[in-house]
Structures are given as C-alpha cells and as structure tokens.
Design an enzyme around this catalytic site. Sequence first.
Site, PDB file in Angstrom:
ATOM      1  N   GLU A  49      68.237  67.386  10.860  1.00 25.00           N
ATOM      2  CA  GLU A  49      66.784  67.184  10.867  1.00 25.00           C
ATOM      3  C   GLU A  49      66.019  68.415  10.383  1.00 25.00           C
ATOM      4  OE1 GLU A  49      68.827  66.406  13.313  1.00 25.00           O
ATOM      5  OE2 GLU A  49      68.498  64.316  13.890  1.00 25.00           O
ATOM      6  N   PHE A 111      67.394  60.053  29.185  1.00 27.84           N
ATOM      7  CA  PHE A 111      68.341  60.405  28.129  1.00 27.84           C
ATOM      8  C   PHE A 111      67.597  60.775  26.843  1.00 27.84           C
ATOM      9  CE2 PHE A 111      71.098  59.076  24.536  1.00 27.84           C
ATOM     10  CZ  PHE A 111      72.051  60.075  24.684  1.00 27.84           C
ATOM     11  N   GLN A 112      67.922  61.918  26.308  1.00 29.48           N
ATOM     12  CA  GLN A 112      67.310  62.443  25.079  1.00 29.48           C
ATOM     13  C   GLN A 112      65.791  62.591  25.172  1.00 29.48           C
ATOM     14  OE1 GLN A 112      69.005  60.356  21.663  1.00 29.48           O
ATOM     15  NE2 GLN A 112      70.697  61.833  21.722  1.00 29.48           N
ATOM     16  N   LYS A 161      59.107  54.843  22.468  1.00 25.60           N
ATOM     17  CA  LYS A 161      59.834  53.677  21.984  1.00 25.60           C
ATOM     18  C   LYS A 161      59.065  52.394  22.314  1.00 25.60           C
ATOM     19  CE  LYS A 161      64.471  51.874  21.525  1.00 25.60           C
ATOM     20  NZ  LYS A 161      65.892  52.050  21.834  1.00 25.60           N
ATOM     21  N   MET A 473      70.388  91.511   2.540  1.00 22.83           N
ATOM     22  CA  MET A 473      69.155  92.179   2.929  1.00 22.83           C
ATOM     23  C   MET A 473      69.347  92.983   4.219  1.00 22.83           C
ATOM     24  SD  MET A 473      66.175  92.924   2.141  1.00 22.83           S
ATOM     25  CE  MET A 473      65.242  91.894   1.014  1.00 22.83           C
TER      26      MET A 473
HETATM   27  C1  LIG Z   1      62.468  89.206   2.943  1.00 24.61           C
HETATM   28  C2  LIG Z   1      60.994  89.080   2.708  1.00 24.61           C
HETATM   29  C3  LIG Z   1      60.317  90.079   2.032  1.00 24.61           C
HETATM   30  C4  LIG Z   1      58.964  89.961   1.743  1.00 24.61           C
HETATM   31  N1  LIG Z   1      58.360  90.931   0.986  1.00 24.61           N
HETATM   32  C5  LIG Z   1      57.116  90.732   0.542  1.00 24.61           C
HETATM   33  C6  LIG Z   1      56.506  91.637  -0.387  1.00 24.61           C
HETATM   34  O1  LIG Z   1      57.081  92.629  -0.803  1.00 24.61           O
HETATM   35  N2  LIG Z   1      55.251  91.354  -0.827  1.00 24.61           N
HETATM   36  C7  LIG Z   1      54.575  90.233  -0.408  1.00 24.61           C
HETATM   37  O2  LIG Z   1      53.461  90.010  -0.868  1.00 24.61           O
HETATM   38  N3  LIG Z   1      55.106  89.392   0.483  1.00 24.61           N
HETATM   39  C8  LIG Z   1      56.365  89.600   0.951  1.00 24.61           C
HETATM   40  N4  LIG Z   1      56.911  88.684   1.818  1.00 24.61           N
HETATM   41  C9  LIG Z   1      56.116  87.525   2.224  1.00 24.61           C
HETATM   42  C10 LIG Z   1      55.165  87.845   3.351  1.00 24.61           C
HETATM   43  O3  LIG Z   1      55.888  87.869   4.562  1.00 24.61           O
HETATM   44  C11 LIG Z   1      54.029  86.796   3.449  1.00 24.61           C
HETATM   45  O4  LIG Z   1      54.587  85.529   3.596  1.00 24.61           O
HETATM   46  C12 LIG Z   1      53.156  86.770   2.218  1.00 24.61           C
HETATM   47  O5  LIG Z   1      52.732  88.074   1.871  1.00 24.61           O
HETATM   48  C13 LIG Z   1      51.941  85.905   2.470  1.00 24.61           C
HETATM   49  O6  LIG Z   1      51.247  85.695   1.294  1.00 24.61           O
HETATM   50  P1  LIG Z   1      49.766  85.109   1.306  1.00 24.61           P
HETATM   51  O7  LIG Z   1      48.951  85.870   2.275  1.00 24.61           O
HETATM   52  O8  LIG Z   1      49.330  85.052  -0.100  1.00 24.61           O
HETATM   53  O9  LIG Z   1      49.987  83.590   1.750  1.00 24.61           O
HETATM   54  P2  LIG Z   1      49.734  82.818   3.126  1.00 24.61           P
HETATM   55  O10 LIG Z   1      50.451  83.447   4.224  1.00 24.61           O
HETATM   56  O11 LIG Z   1      50.062  81.399   2.812  1.00 24.61           O
HETATM   57  O12 LIG Z   1      48.188  82.960   3.385  1.00 24.61           O
HETATM   58  C14 LIG Z   1      47.282  82.269   2.593  1.00 24.61           C
HETATM   59  C15 LIG Z   1      45.868  82.576   3.028  1.00 24.61           C
HETATM   60  O13 LIG Z   1      44.998  81.823   2.207  1.00 24.61           O
HETATM   61  C16 LIG Z   1      44.062  81.126   3.009  1.00 24.61           C
HETATM   62  N5  LIG Z   1      43.680  79.884   2.347  1.00 24.61           N
HETATM   63  C17 LIG Z   1      44.347  78.709   2.327  1.00 24.61           C
HETATM   64  N6  LIG Z   1      43.665  77.794   1.642  1.00 24.61           N
HETATM   65  C18 LIG Z   1      42.534  78.389   1.209  1.00 24.61           C
HETATM   66  C19 LIG Z   1      41.408  77.954   0.450  1.00 24.61           C
HETATM   67  N7  LIG Z   1      41.315  76.690   0.004  1.00 24.61           N
HETATM   68  N8  LIG Z   1      40.416  78.837   0.202  1.00 24.61           N
HETATM   69  C20 LIG Z   1      40.494  80.121   0.666  1.00 24.61           C
HETATM   70  N9  LIG Z   1      41.522  80.576   1.386  1.00 24.61           N
HETATM   71  C21 LIG Z   1      42.538  79.725   1.652  1.00 24.61           C
HETATM   72  C22 LIG Z   1      44.774  80.896   4.326  1.00 24.61           C
HETATM   73  O14 LIG Z   1      43.834  80.719   5.365  1.00 24.61           O
HETATM   74  C23 LIG Z   1      45.591  82.175   4.466  1.00 24.61           C
HETATM   75  O15 LIG Z   1      44.857  83.183   5.107  1.00 24.61           O
HETATM   76  C24 LIG Z   1      58.253  88.823   2.165  1.00 24.61           C
HETATM   77  C25 LIG Z   1      58.910  87.831   2.891  1.00 24.61           C
HETATM   78  C26 LIG Z   1      60.270  87.942   3.141  1.00 24.61           C
HETATM   79  C27 LIG Z   1      60.955  86.845   3.882  1.00 24.61           C
HETATM   80  C1  LIG Z   2      67.518  81.845  10.085  1.00 20.93           C
HETATM   81  C2  LIG Z   2      67.534  83.304   9.832  1.00 20.93           C
HETATM   82  N1  LIG Z   2      68.396  84.113  10.486  1.00 20.93           N
HETATM   83  C3  LIG Z   2      68.414  85.436  10.228  1.00 20.93           C
HETATM   84  C4  LIG Z   2      67.555  85.996   9.334  1.00 20.93           C
HETATM   85  C5  LIG Z   2      67.582  87.500   9.064  1.00 20.93           C
HETATM   86  N2  LIG Z   2      67.974  87.750   7.670  1.00 20.93           N
HETATM   87  C6  LIG Z   2      67.065  88.015   6.708  1.00 20.93           C
HETATM   88  S1  LIG Z   2      67.741  88.234   5.208  1.00 20.93           S
HETATM   89  C7  LIG Z   2      69.290  88.010   5.819  1.00 20.93           C
HETATM   90  C8  LIG Z   2      70.501  88.088   4.929  1.00 20.93           C
HETATM   91  C9  LIG Z   2      70.549  87.004   3.941  1.00 20.93           C
HETATM   92  O1  LIG Z   2      71.835  87.001   3.362  1.00 20.93           O
HETATM   93  P1  LIG Z   2      72.135  86.083   2.105  1.00 20.93           P
HETATM   94  O2  LIG Z   2      71.688  84.692   2.361  1.00 20.93           O
HETATM   95  O3  LIG Z   2      73.541  86.273   1.696  1.00 20.93           O
HETATM   96  O4  LIG Z   2      71.151  86.675   1.011  1.00 20.93           O
HETATM   97  P2  LIG Z   2      71.157  88.134   0.326  1.00 20.93           P
HETATM   98  O5  LIG Z   2      70.249  88.994   1.104  1.00 20.93           O
HETATM   99  O6  LIG Z   2      72.557  88.628   0.379  1.00 20.93           O
HETATM  100  O7  LIG Z   2      70.663  87.893  -1.042  1.00 20.93           O
HETATM  101  C10 LIG Z   2      69.247  87.767   7.195  1.00 20.93           C
HETATM  102  C11 LIG Z   2      70.438  87.565   8.044  1.00 20.93           C
HETATM  103  C12 LIG Z   2      66.648  85.127   8.702  1.00 20.93           C
HETATM  104  N3  LIG Z   2      65.729  85.578   7.845  1.00 20.93           N
HETATM  105  N4  LIG Z   2      66.669  83.800   8.950  1.00 20.93           N
END
Ligand SMILES: Cc1cc2nc3c(=O)[nH]c(=O)nc-3n(C[C@H](O)[C@H](O)[C@H](O)COP(=O)(O)OP(=O)(O)OC[C@H]3O[C@@H](n4cnc5c(N)ncnc54)[C@H](O)[C@@H]3O)c2cc1C
Ligand SMILES: Cc1ncc(C[n+]2csc(CCOP(=O)(O)OP(=O)(O)O)c2C)c(N)n1
Lengths: 569, 184
Positions: A49, A111-112, A161, A473
């Site tokens: 799911e 159940f569930q 249900k 990572m």
């Molecule tokens: C491993 C990893 C590394 C990351 N590294 C980076 C990085 O280096 N740089 C980076 O940028 N991010 C990075 N991120 C992502 C980061 O965590 C955030 O998810 C991201 O920066 C959010 O982008 P955002 O604010 O544009 O989008 P969102 O979080 O989606 O926010 C959107 C905003 O827009 C607003 N909005 C929505 N609709 C409208 C509308 N119609 N008009 C006006 N406003 C609106 C919302 O209210 C919200 O405040 C990383 C994520 C991961 C998992």
């Molecule tokens: C569900 C979940 N568990 C743990 C993490 C923490 N985490 C972030 S990146 C990462 C490693 C990802 O490894 P892989 O999928 O091999 O990608 P790579 O970084 O090697 O490109 C982990 C464990 C996460 N983001 N999401």
Amino acid sequence: MKKTGAQILFESLVREGVTCVFGYPGGAILPAYDAMLDYPIRHILVRHEQGATHMADGYARATGQVGVAIATSGPGATNMVTGIATAMMDSVPIVCITGQVGSKAIGSDAFQETDITGITLPITKHNYLVTKPEEVARVVREAFYVARSGRPGPVLIDITKDCQQSSCEFVWPEEPKLRGYRPSHTPSSREVEQALELINSAKRPIILAGRGIQQSNAREAVLAFAEQANVPIAMTLLGLGAIPASHPLNLGMMGMHGEAWVNTAIQEADLLLAFGMRFDDRVTGNVKTYAPNAKKIHIDIDPAELNKNVRVDVGLIGDLRTTLEELQPKIAATDRSDWIAYISMLKGDSAVRDIQNLPDNGHLYAAHVINDLWRETRDRETIVVTDVGQHQMWEAQYYKHEDPRSLITSGGLGTMGFALPAAIGAKVARPDAEVWVVVGDGGFQMTMCELATIAQEGIDINIAIINNGFLGMVRQWQEFFYERRYAATPLVNPDFVKLTEAFGLKAMRVETRGDVVPAVREARRHQGTVLIDFRVEQEDSVYPMVPAGNDLHNMIRRPSAIVETGADA
Amino acid sequence: MNTFVVLVEDHPGVLTRVSGLIRRRGFNIDSITVGHTETAGVSRMTIAVEADEFGARRIEANLYKLLEVLRVDNVTRQPSIFRELAILKVKTTPETRAQIFQLAPIYRARIIDVSTESLVIEITGNQDKVQSLIDVLEPYGILEIARTGRLAMLRGTGTASKPPEDEQDFGAAKAEEDLISHSV
Ligand SMILES: Cc1cc2nc3c(=O)[nH]c(=O)nc-3n(C[C@H](O)[C@H](O)[C@H](O)COP(=O)(O)OP(=O)(O)OC[C@H]3O[C@@H](n4cnc5c(N)ncnc54)[C@H](O)[C@@H]3O)c2cc1C
Ligand SMILES: Cc1ncc(C[n+]2csc(CCOP(=O)(O)OP(=O)(O)O)c2C)c(N)n1
Ligand SMILES: [Mg+2]
C-alpha cells in the site's frame, strides 16, 4: 435512485474526474471493490500500500490533478502512512481511501481496526471518518476540493464497512461549503507597495524559485518578472524545471548540494525574492548567517510559512502567479549586468572541478550516467523520477530540466523507495511522456516489489539503478563526519539483472562509460520496462556540500581535478 | 503568555485537532478550555500558550489551516477580561479556620464546604489573583487544587465571537486581514 455507500463512492470519484486508482483490497474495503467493477475506473493492483500512495503522488506531481489510493483497514491503512507523510511534506494533492471496521465495532479493537484518522491527523491536510452513506458524496467532493485548492495536500477518507454496504438516495452535492476553509488570499496593497520599493531599489537581487511556481503555473509570470528586472534565478530542488535550465538568468540549484556560486550569490545579495519556496533548512544552512545583508520578500500562498524559518521584510500572501501579475507592470526595467557578471565570475574554477571534465580514467561516475541520460532523452517529453540519496543530488546537478513537472522527487520527507512507484503513477498519468527512474541500489530494494505491478499492468518505463554498493549518501556523511567508519552502509545486493528478468522484464548491466549511451538507446527502443544496473564508482561523493547547519557559504568543495581524490586516483 | 479565543465547529475530534496542531508545531499549551457559545454548532476555546510574537502569529496562521476553525483572536494585547475559577481544599485546625475565614473575603473568595479538618474555597479572578490566594494559603497546607484554565473576553462592545451575519462568511473579513498582514 438508491445506491450503496460503495456505489456512491465510485459514482463520486467518477464525477470528480477520476479515471484511475491505485490500490490493494482487503476485508473492510471489499464492498467498495465490488462496486468498482461497475464504474469506468482503471484499478492498478500494487504490491504494497505504500506503493499505492507513492503512485497516487507521482500521478499528482506529473499532472497537478488529484491522485487516488485505496487500501483496507488496519495494516492496509498503516502501510499508507509513509506515502501520506511524503505527500504532506511536498504539498501533493492525493486522496487516500481506507476501509474501516463496522461503525458499531469502532473502539472495540475489532479485527484489523486502527484509528487511521487519529494516526494521520498530523500528516494530512484534512481527514474524514465516514459512517453513513448519506455523507459519502459530500465528503468525497470536499476531499478533492480541499486536496487541490490553496496549498495542496493529502486528504484521507476512512469509510466504515457498514457505510459501504448500506444504501441511501444518491444526491451529488453542490459546491463544497466550508465556512472555516480559506484557501486563497490576496496581498494587501500596503505590502505590495513596500515590495515594489524594495525590488526597484535593489542592486543585487536574486529570485529563489520554488515548487510553488509549478503549483501556481507561474513560469511565464516569473520569467517576465525576471527579464523585466534583470534578476538572476536560483532554484530549489523542488523548483527544478519550473524555469528552463537553459534560460540565461537561471543560475542552478541552491542549498546543501547547490552550486557554489549560487550559494555565494545568495549570501551576498541585497534582496531575496522567495517565490513559492519555504526556506527549508537544506536551502538556508545556518539561518543566523543566512543572506545577512539581504532584505527579504516572500510570496507564498500559505500564511503559516511567513517568518517560519527566516524573518522576512515583506510577506505577500497569495497565489504566486496572480501576485506577480499584479507586481509586473510596476517593476522598473533595471540594468543589473554588473551583478550578473559578478555571479558569472563566481563560477570561477567550478568547471575545472567538475567531474564531467575529468579525463576518462576507466571509472564510471554517476555524473556521467546522468549527463549522458540527459543528452539522450532531451529530444522527447521526459519525466525523471528520483529516489533519495546521492543519485538524487547528481540527477539534480547533471540533468538539465527544461519543463515544469519533468522532475519528480521526494524533497521534504526524503522518502527512500519513492521513485519506482511514483514513476508508475507518473506514467499512468502521462502515458505519452518517457519516464525514467533514477534510483539507488538501497532505495530500489525498499519498493522493488512494484516490478510485479509493472509486469502485471504492462507499464512502460525505464529504470536506472545507480549502483554504488553503498547507502551512498549516508556513507558520504560517515566519510566526512565520522572518520570513514562505515557502520551499516555497505550493501550486499541481489543480481538486479536476474531479479528483473524474474519479473519477466528486460535488464542490462553497464560498467564502463562507453556503454552508457548504447544501453540508454536500447532501453528507449525497447517496448516495455527496462532496468539498467549502472555499476558506478563506489566511494564518490556529492559536491559541493554545506554540512547540515553550517553557513551557506562554507561549502566542502570537490577537490580540484589536479589534486585527485582517492576515488578518482 | 498568549491567549487565543478560537471559535470552532462543534464537531467530534476538534479539540484533538487543535491541541495536536499546537503540540506538533512545538508549542506548549498552558491551558485550554472549551464550551458552547451563543451560536448553535459553534464552540469557543480559550487557549493559553507560551510563545513570542512570531510564534503567536504562526500559531494563529496554523489554526486557520484547520477546516473546523472559524475564527481566531489573539486577545493578549487587547483590552480584555481574563478569568479563571479555582477550587482549593485547605487543611484547617480550630485555630487556622478563623484566619482563613478572614482571608477569603479579601480575595472575594467563598467558602463552599467546611469539615472538621479542611475547608473548600472557591475563587474566580485573573491568574495573578488566583495565584496570590494559593500563595497565601500555602502555609496552611493545600490538599487539592482544581483550576479551570483561562477564559477571556474583550472589553467593550467588540466581540471575539460575533455571530455570523452570513453563514458562509463567518469572520472571513477579519481572518483575511489577520492572515495577510504578517510582515512585522
Ligand atoms: C538528500 C536531500 C538533499 C537535499 N538537498 C537540497 C539542496 O541542496 N537544495 C534544495 O533546494 N533542496 C534540497 N533538498 C530538498 C529540501 O529538503 C526541500 O524539499 C526543498 O528545498 C523544498 O523546496 P520548495 O520550498 O521549493 O518546495 P516546497 O517544500 O514544496 O514548498 C513550496 C512552497 O510554495 C508554496 N506554494 C504552493 N502553491 C503556491 C501558490 N499557488 N502560490 C504561491 N505559493 C505556493 C507552499 O505554500 C510552500 O511554502 C534535499 C532533499 C534531500 C532528500
Ligand atoms: C526510508 C528511509 N530510510 C532511511 C533514509 C536515510 N537515507 C538517506 S539517503 C540514504 C542512502 C541511500 O542509499 P541508496 O538508495 O543506495 O542511494 P545512494 O545514496 O547510494 O545514491 C539513506 C539510508 C531515508 N532517507 N529514507
Ligand atoms: Mg547506493
């Protein structure tokens, strides 16, 4: 005419324009499944799911339309939790429908039985427990309206249900009436004036372009604004594609793994224009030292985002496109070529450090794979769906996104296992687009059961595993911050090629740079899903990197090409 | 301390939604009271929360995200009446009983139950007044305290719970004004 709650559910979904749902049956949702057969709705049988919720999410991100996932009560419902939280963090409109035990049994640990509305309270925009068939149509109507309006988000409908089984007269309600719900706002004229003053007098402004641009269909408005005022644009991860990567004002990504010159420019700017982005901590680094000399204007549809992470000088609460269209005519055409030239200069030796420019040393780098993939797929409407980890960042750096909704990735929650199911959802939503999954060897194994869904439903996507043999990572953090003590990050993987073939799908393995393009071409030619296992450099790292909580300008840079890294040697 | 008067739909689960939301955003609820209002189907909550100015605005903006929340008033810095009811059970001896009987009227507190070794006092007032009575009674030995938490109402004819003139437009103008005027 009298209908059962189950029939009303599907009648209502059809009226909301739903043509496809992602789900998995079970006892408490059986009446609904039985009714479903009589409605023109495609059901995609998932293998878990969580997958159903990510598929609904991918469907919604690819189109902007509401995605729908269905599950049974108890374990079916709790399996949805990760997907719902993922959608909540990135404001994705999905509606999740769960069966619930009979209304008389609620509270008896039947159940569930699980209290899924209680569990999902903090991770849904709103949720409903429905116990009477008379309520079903209204609730479905409201749920879709709430999910997609204002700042979008997930809505859950839990239907008992007995509600599915009992009957009543079907009445399709009028427009939802929710007196406490205020999805849209218009900024006050005073704040618009203040914003104009700041914009027109700024010398070193920069636009921070976020996902809100895609959600408000504001690409043209942002470009018109930027071109009129000559303001360079930095992108968040979730903003990528909102503005063409090739646009001369587009600087690239900001933040933890953003380009060094982008982060430096932000730190030196005198005005930040935040357009539909929420100053995530991966974007700001240390907020105390963030853009210290800049005034800040924040345009966001959600009043609760204002002054949440970063104190702003002017907040314009409203839809981005509408607000920009109001500002646009009053923006002075200003020459800012000095500032733009300065940022170009900041790029400095970045090109030298870029792994793309390293001579071929026999190693296959993820950067090569992504860049070649980009070159090869540029000719078509392509959606790339990434998982979470190093490969996600390399994709963001090396795949040049030109179009909105061409990158689908879990940003806020960073949910590993997201990519494969989300890609299935995206493909179902946009069958004409070419869909590529870019996924790590770790994350792939979290939801790879959905390969069976692909096989059963005849889904045609391509999967690129960036196989580095590590939870890369996390390994990178261990390398940088934990003295290379690789606790629980090396992976012993299955043979991904054989595995894929066991599902009746095609698979290939690539180990050298020269084989990347032929493999990509073959995958594109092949009718049906193809998986390519790219065996990349094991201990490469993503550069630059702002260590979590550090000042945005204090980046760890890739050691320059001349001083080769251990991995490069 | 911030005091919010919040009007909500009288639906099951609304209290959980409101308190859960404030907790989730990292704020600590000092007290929360709920009761019916002059309008059928609408309940009134008075919520006291520790937060700075920006925090208070965020709480308000977040409360408005809940579909059941009709109107939010931060009455902290508006001229308002704050009231709390407390019932205190105090240890007594034959000597101290008379002293306490003399103290109570100073606070307009009432003795509502008397037994050989204790008595029960009821007091209404703002938090300071209630607290000061508690402090004064402390030396006698307080056996039990029950407090309602804060209630608030604006002074004058202004109301925080104006009945809806138009069902669909419940406090909408005010909400809009509060929500968009966020820059400080
Ligand atoms: C491993 C990893 C590394 C990351 N590294 C980076 C990085 O280096 N740089 C980076 O940028 N991010 C990075 N991120 C992502 C980061 O965590 C955030 O998810 C991201 O920066 C959010 O982008 P955002 O604010 O544009 O989008 P969102 O979080 O989606 O926010 C959107 C905003 O827009 C607003 N909005 C929505 N609709 C409208 C509308 N119609 N008009 C006006 N406003 C609106 C919302 O209210 C919200 O405040 C990383 C994520 C991961 C998992
Ligand atoms: C569900 C979940 N568990 C743990 C993490 C923490 N985490 C972030 S990146 C990462 C490693 C990802 O490894 P892989 O999928 O091999 O990608 P790579 O970084 O090697 O490109 C982990 C464990 C996460 N983001 N999401
Ligand atoms: Mg890996």
